[in-house]
Every structure is written in C-alpha cells, then in structure tokens.
Design an enzyme around this catalytic site. Sequence first.
Site, PDB file in Angstrom:
ATOM      1  N   ARG A   1       0.829  -1.202   0.000  1.00 27.88           N
ATOM      2  CA  ARG A   1       0.000   0.000   0.000  1.00 27.88           C
ATOM      3  C   ARG A   1       0.865   1.255   0.000  1.00 27.88           C
ATOM      4  O   ARG A   1       0.593   2.234   0.697  1.00 27.88           O
ATOM      5  CB  ARG A   1      -0.964   0.020   1.202  1.00 27.88           C
TER       6      ARG A   1
ATOM      7  N   SER B   1     -10.762  -0.301   3.464  1.00 23.97           N
ATOM      8  CA  SER B   1      -9.928  -0.740   4.587  1.00 23.97           C
ATOM      9  C   SER B   1      -9.191   0.466   5.155  1.00 23.97           C
ATOM     10  O   SER B   1      -8.441   1.137   4.436  1.00 23.97           O
ATOM     11  CB  SER B   1      -8.925  -1.795   4.120  1.00 23.97           C
TER      12      SER B   1
ATOM     13  N   GLU C   1      -4.466   3.620   6.169  1.00 24.03           N
ATOM     14  CA  GLU C   1      -4.264   3.619   4.736  1.00 24.03           C
ATOM     15  C   GLU C   1      -4.613   4.954   4.090  1.00 24.03           C
ATOM     16  O   GLU C   1      -3.893   5.421   3.230  1.00 24.03           O
ATOM     17  CB  GLU C   1      -5.097   2.501   4.076  1.00 24.03           C
TER      18      GLU C   1
END
Length: 350
Positions: free
Chosen positions: A164, A246, A346
């Site tokens: 990520r 998420s 994130e």
Amino acid sequence: MIVENNVPLQPYNSFGIVARAQNLVRIASEADVAELRADPRWRDAPRFVLGGGSNIVLTGDVKPLVLKVEIKGLRLVEETPRAWIVEAGAGEIWHDAVQWMLEHGYPGLENLALIPGTVGGAPVQNIGAYGVELQDRFDSLDAIDLDTGRSFTLDAAQCAFGYRDSVFKHVRSGPNDFGLSGRALITRVRFRLPKPWKAVVGYLDLERKMGETGNFTPSATDVFDWVCAIRRAKLPDWRVLGNAGSFFKNPTVTPEQCADIIARDPKIVHYPMDDGSIKLAAGWLIDACGWKGKSVGNAGVYERQALVLVNRGGLENPVTGGEVMTLAKAIQTSVYERFGIRLEPEPVVV
C-alpha cells in the site's frame, strides 16, 4: 480551463465528509495542466491532486488548489505472445476499467474488482485484494511534474511499490530523493496482463467459492463475479454507507513476534510472507479489542468488517473528519496496548 470557487467536496470523497475546496479545476487532459501552469495566478499556488476521493479523510476545507483528475480513455496499446498491454486514463473509474478489460478479452485484474476510486489512484496506493496487487499487473505510467510542467514516464521499479505504498506517497526531502507526493499528477496508467491467463484463487474466500460451486477451473469472469459477491457481502457500498474501504494496513511482524502473540491469542489470523515476515489481519486485531459496531460520534466501525470505518450520519448529519480520526486513534491505542502493534492508516489525511 475554468477555476471553480467554493466547491462542495462531499460528492468527491467516499466518506461523504462535508468540506469545501476554495478553488478547484478539472483536469481532463494534459493541455489543462499546461494552461494552468501558464496562468500566473495559479502557476506557483499550492496544489492538491484529487482522484476518486476513495482514500482520503478530509479534516476541514481544502485551501490548496484542488486538481480534480478527469482524464478518460481505454485502449489496447500492444499485444505480444506473453501479454496484453492496456492503457487507461487516470480519471477512469477503477472498477469500470477492470470490467471493460475483461469484456474486451484482456483478463488479469479481476481479483481487484469493485475497489473504489480511479485508475490514477491505483498506483499511488498500490492497491491489492484477493491475492493480487497492482504491482503484479503494472507496466508503466505517464505523469506530469507540477513544479516544472514536464511529462515523464515511470516503470514499476521507479514507482518503488511497497505494501500500500509507492513513490507518490513520499515527500521529496533532498536533492537525491525521488519522492513525488504533491509534485506528480498521474495522467495515464498501462497494465501488463500476462498470457496465458491463469486464475489466482489461493485466497481463502475464493477457495471457499470453488468448494461451494464445485467449479475448480474458474474463468476470469467467474473470479470477477466471485470477488464482487464477496466484497458486497463483507463491505459496505460507499454510495449507501460512506467509508474509505480498509482503514488500516495489515501489519507485518517477525516470526518471533508472531509466536509471542499466538502464545497469548492462539486464534489470531496471520499469513506467512515470501520475505519470511508474518502478516497479521488488522481487522481481527481490531475486533479482538471489541471495536466492531462501536462508534465515536457519527464515525463507526462496520458491523461486518472491523477494518472498515463508516459514516453513520449519512447525508443529513454526516461524519466529520475529526470524528473519524478520533475513532481511528482510539483503535490504534487499544491495539497497541493489547498486542504491542501500531496500526498504520491507509487513507491520506487532509
């Protein structure tokens, strides 16, 4: 080129947070960037690049000039015996682009179906799901340096993909640093889709689908349909219940750290990685701390998946960025106090 003033950003972020852009310009082509840079009013103004708004938390009005990327286009660039090279404009909706490729006979991204956001945001986050990450299917991208106005192309190595993560999430801190956060506007992305196609179905949920259906040789369309069904069952539709997907990265630990946690919590969900580290399921950690279904103001933890924070206030009384971050920090504290692990968000906090 038209610069819009005092633009509501609630429609442009998947959390549905109320905020405004003091100034916003829509970028539909590279020429729009050149025109912007030619205008002395905006050439040196602070900028904020906005794609699909699916991975941001707005904590207030946005003072920098918002560049809303709306570059379109989908095409097959090249076909070789080993791959299809397909190009997509950065403003294309990610899921629509995946579906277009599949329908035109270019499989390979089906495991990434239904991920919200735009094509341009995909390499920034190095999105991934169900056993596939963007870097596995990436060829190259085109971008514009907003400081110089020059166009450039990056391959996978130059994007410095991580979990990520990419070069686009890092700020340049020195003359030898290639951080591109705030400097680059991605215009087009090319994908290398391998031939012959091979289903990636090693993920537990997909293995269950094979068992349920008795289909152990699924087509790319089968995998696409399964991924869509799994995501719809687990995750809220942001158009109905605002969220940023998420919210935390799955943390990685050493085998020794994992063994220590297992000794205390034998049921912890964990996955061995190729580099020898162990990935832990952040959603399991959050659920184990009792957060599933809990709220702080209008920010809540989704009942079906503790990894997702949601907007419980809807359009009438929407969540604020402050409420989201207060909840996120409380979760981080709980997980650290119980497991000694620091969860990393994130989304980009603006």
